[in-house]
Design an enzyme around this catalytic site. Structure first.
Site, short mmCIF file in Angstrom:
data_model
loop_
_atom_site.label_atom_id
_atom_site.label_comp_id
_atom_site.label_asym_id
_atom_site.label_seq_id
_atom_site.Cartn_x
_atom_site.Cartn_y
_atom_site.Cartn_z
N GLU A 129 14.16 -19.25 -69.76
CA GLU A 129 15.20 -19.48 -68.75
C GLU A 129 15.58 -18.19 -68.02
O GLU A 129 15.76 -18.21 -66.81
CB GLU A 129 16.43 -20.07 -69.44
N ASP A 130 15.66 -17.08 -68.73
CA ASP A 130 16.26 -15.89 -68.12
C ASP A 130 15.32 -14.73 -67.86
O ASP A 130 15.77 -13.67 -67.42
CB ASP A 130 17.40 -15.37 -69.03
#
Ligand code: MN
Length: 717
Positions: free
Chosen positions: A76-77
């Protein structure tokens, strides 16, 4: 921050077979890809996944879970992809990380607290591997511990609410008692900071006043149990500020009146010892009424087992005592994780069957005592029959599994469903028949010009969508029946030399039980009435001029129909019949003069006449005594009814073309029924009065020559 070797050592301490190399690589990978990202606290971002992994070592989880914790925010990051994770750490870890990522995305989409129950179900439905949920819960624990670093009060509040309503109940549901209490207390501190502060200050005041009250009570309990010969480990604590607050609310009392703010725990060796310890305590101290609960013989739905009692204990203090064995204690504190350890054989993962504990959990849940609670708690694979999707605004819509964007649209609002022309799923235009997946964000594209499409009925799964589509088809069908009925009636009236007007029907509506002229016209179109019945009812003087069946009113139709057949038996001479015997034509094959025919004798019913090739004759094959050889008397008789099957294009004007062709060929439509319709085609049955087979064959040939008609055949059944 937990250092690399410390993490590995912790895992090795409970699982000597752990994949040390992979944990090391995951640790290094996480620090590398998170790079210089920072947390709100100012710490490097990678401290977070490492802490999450650390929390999970407490639950003695397997290497895959620990590695997943280290990598849980990378997809996700960071630039890392699913494929990267799969290549470096294998499919199992990649799948787990992907699961946690999906859960995090859901979190971003919805902040509607009222949907907490649905969100809890969604999280469970998406955690098809319970380790995904465990990593997510540990992630939440660490985020809550560091919540105070977040600047915006609204954001802190949202996260705390979510924790209180979704994650703490989930932790409880899978038996992670300690985790649940920590999550609740941290969320409580954010949501009701003042209440928590005052409870804490009150607690410390009491502590000062009472001196070491907990210590003195502990000493006495230990002594009492030891004197009775029960080997036990006794510990005591104040209840958490949140549980005290809950109790104050539930009992609607102030802190002063709240007596049992201390909880004591007695851990013994075996389950039998639990009951012995209980006996010792109950005989030493007066019991508080209605406080005893035996969760050992009747476990809580999440698998929790302990004895609970309340007594006026040492120093006349009201205290709560929980009694359990060492094994039950670990299960109570560590939930599914501890259960796993025990079932796997004393803490060593001897058989490597990693999913066994999930089955064990399901087993516990299945044997829960209360059926409602059971339904409530037996999730995990239990919401497989549901799918949860988001509107663009973040509202959560629960649908049965297999639901499509059309179901979604109708669930949002009937109007949205009726006018739906397309759907974007997660931002991409997708077909309306696409099956929705958990967590999909669905945006419905509507157009005022759109009406429900009959083909939707084939793939929608919700009752609401199906009912709306059907209702629409019915009204549309009615409009088409009305068109057809009008065309038939215009022709029938003209044949008798009259002009057809709706007004002219008004006088006979009652007779046909039709509320309006439109209804009557539609009845003719649908084949419930023949045009001749209508004409001869409107103009009764035709009764004498016309033959046989004229002026049949609806109420008498059945009786008349029978006498009609009798009439016909006289009018249509058939050779080979026994004189005076009742006869009628079979409804299956509609024999016409010229057809080769046979009769079948039925006691009390006379003779039924079939064409020689009728399939229904097979059933009489072994009863030759019932067969009658028949043939037509060539004398020209009255008209007969032949039946044809048609498949025609669903276009305006097609139906009136058909009625024109049949009329031009001197056929009279007595009944018409649409048996099936799709977007492109109608299938219908038409009954036509004809002289004989040749007449019918001519009409069929004429229809076949008509462009809008796909196929015409004589009806066989
Ligand atoms: Mn995280």
């Amino acid at each position: 921050m937990l250092r690399q070797f410390e993490l590995v050592e912790r895992v090795k301490s409970y699982d000597p077979t752990a994949d040390e190399d992979a944990i090391n690589r995951a640790y290094v990978f996480a620090t590398k890809v998170h790079g210089s990202q920072l947390r709100a606290s100012g710490d490097p971002y990678f401290s977070h996944p490492i802490e999450v992994a650390g929390i999970l070592t407490k639950y003695r989880l397997d290497s895959s879970t620990i590695i997943t914790a280290l990598l849980h925010d990378t997809i996700e990051d960071t630039p890392a992809t699913y494929e990267d994770i799969e290549r470096l750490f294998g499919t199992e870890v990649a799948r787990l990380v992907d699961g946690v990522t999906k859960l995090s995305r859901i979190e971003l989409q919805s902040d509607h607290a009222k949907q907490a129950e649905n969100l809890r179900k969604l999280v469970l439905a998406m955690s098809d591997d319970i380790r995904v949920l465990l990593v997510k819960l540990a992630d939440r624990v660490h985020n809550m511990r560091t919540l105070h670093y977040i600047q915006k009060p609204e954001k802190r509040r949202r996260i705390a609410l979510e924790t209180m309503e979704i994650y703490a109940p989930l932790a409880e549901r899978i038996g992670m008692q300690e985790m649940k209490m920590e999550l609740e207390d941290l969320a409580f501190g954010e949501l009701h900071a003042d209440a928590r502060a005052s409870i804490i200050s009150r607690l410390s005041f009491l502590r000062e006043q009472g001196g070491d009250l907990i210590g003195r009570i502990l000493d006495e309990l230990r002594r009492t149990l030891a004197e009775a010969g029960v080997k036990a480990t006794v510990s005591g604590r104040e209840k958490t500020p949140f549980s005290i607050w809950l109790k104050m609310q539930r009992k609607n009392v102030g802190f002063e009146q709240l007596s049992d703010i201390m909880a004591f725990r007695v851990v013994v060796e075996t389950v039998e010892d639990c009951y012995r310890a209980l006996g010792v305590i109950h005989s030493a101290y007066p019991m508080v009424p209605n406080r005893f609960k035996d969760y050992i013989s009747t476990p809580k739905p999440n698998g929790y087992r302990s004895l609970h009692t309340g007594v006026f204990g040492p120093e006349r203090q009201r205290i709560e005592v929980q009694i359990r064995s060492q094994e039950l204690h670990e299960v109570a504190e560590l939930g599914v994780a501890a259960h796993w350890k025990y079932k796997q054989g004393g803490g060593r993962m001897t058989d490597g069957r990693q999913y066994r504990w999930l089955r064990e959990l399901l087993d516990i849940l299945e044997h829960a005592s209360n059926p409602e609670e059971f339904l409530e708690h037996t999730k995990l694979e239990m919401f497989q029959d549901q799918v949860f999707c988001f509107t663009p605004k973040g509202d959560l819509i629960a649908l049965p599994s297999g639901a499509t964007p059309v179901d979604f649209a109708y669930a949002v609002h009937s109007q949205v469903g009726d006018t739906c022309v397309g759907a974007k799923i997660n931002g991409r235009i997708m077909p309306l028949r696409t099956r929705l997946q958990n967590g999909d964000q669905v945006e419905i594209v509507t157009s005022k010009a759109q009406t429900p499409n009959p083909t939707w009925e084939r793939f929608v799964v919700t009752g609401k969508a199906r009912a709306r589509v059907r209702r629409f088809i019915r009204t549309q069908q009615r409009a088409q029946y009305a068109d057809l009925g009008r065309a038939i009636l215009v022709r029938a009236f003209r044949q008798e030399g009259y002009d057809f007007t709706e007004k002219g029907l008004e006088g006979v509506l009652k007779i046909f039980k039709a509320p309006t002229a439109d209804d009557l016209i539609a009845m003719v179109g649908e084949g419930m009435l023949t045009a001749r019945e209508v004409v001869s009812t409107v103009y009764p003087e035709l009764k004498t001029a016309a033959q046989k069946t004229d002026n049949v009113v609806a109420l008498q139709r059945k009786a008349k129909a029978q006498s009609e057949r009798k009439d016909r038996s006289n009018a249509v001479p058939i050779k080979g019949l026994i004189p005076g015997m009742a006869m009628h034509f079979a409804g299956c094959c509609h024999p016409l003069p010229g057809d080769r025919i046979v009769g079948i004798v039925a006691t009390g019913k006379g003779v039924t006449i079939h064409t020689i090739d009728c399939e229904n004759l097979e059933q009489y094959a072994d009863q030759p005594e019932r067969w009658l050889d028949l043939s037509w008397d060539e004398a020209e008789g009255a008209s007969n009814v032949g039946r044809i099957d048609l498949v025609v294009a669903n276009e305006t004007g097609t139906l009136s073309t058909i009625t024109t062709v049949i009329a031009k060929n001197m056929g009279n439509i007595t009944n018409l029924k649409i048996t099936n319709r799709t977007l492109e085609f109608f299938e219908m049955i038409i009954d036509i009065e004809v002289r004989d087979v040749k007449h019918l064959t001519n009409i069929i040939a004429a229809l076949r020559a008509t462009p809008a008609i796909n196929s015409v055949d004589r009806a066989r059944n």
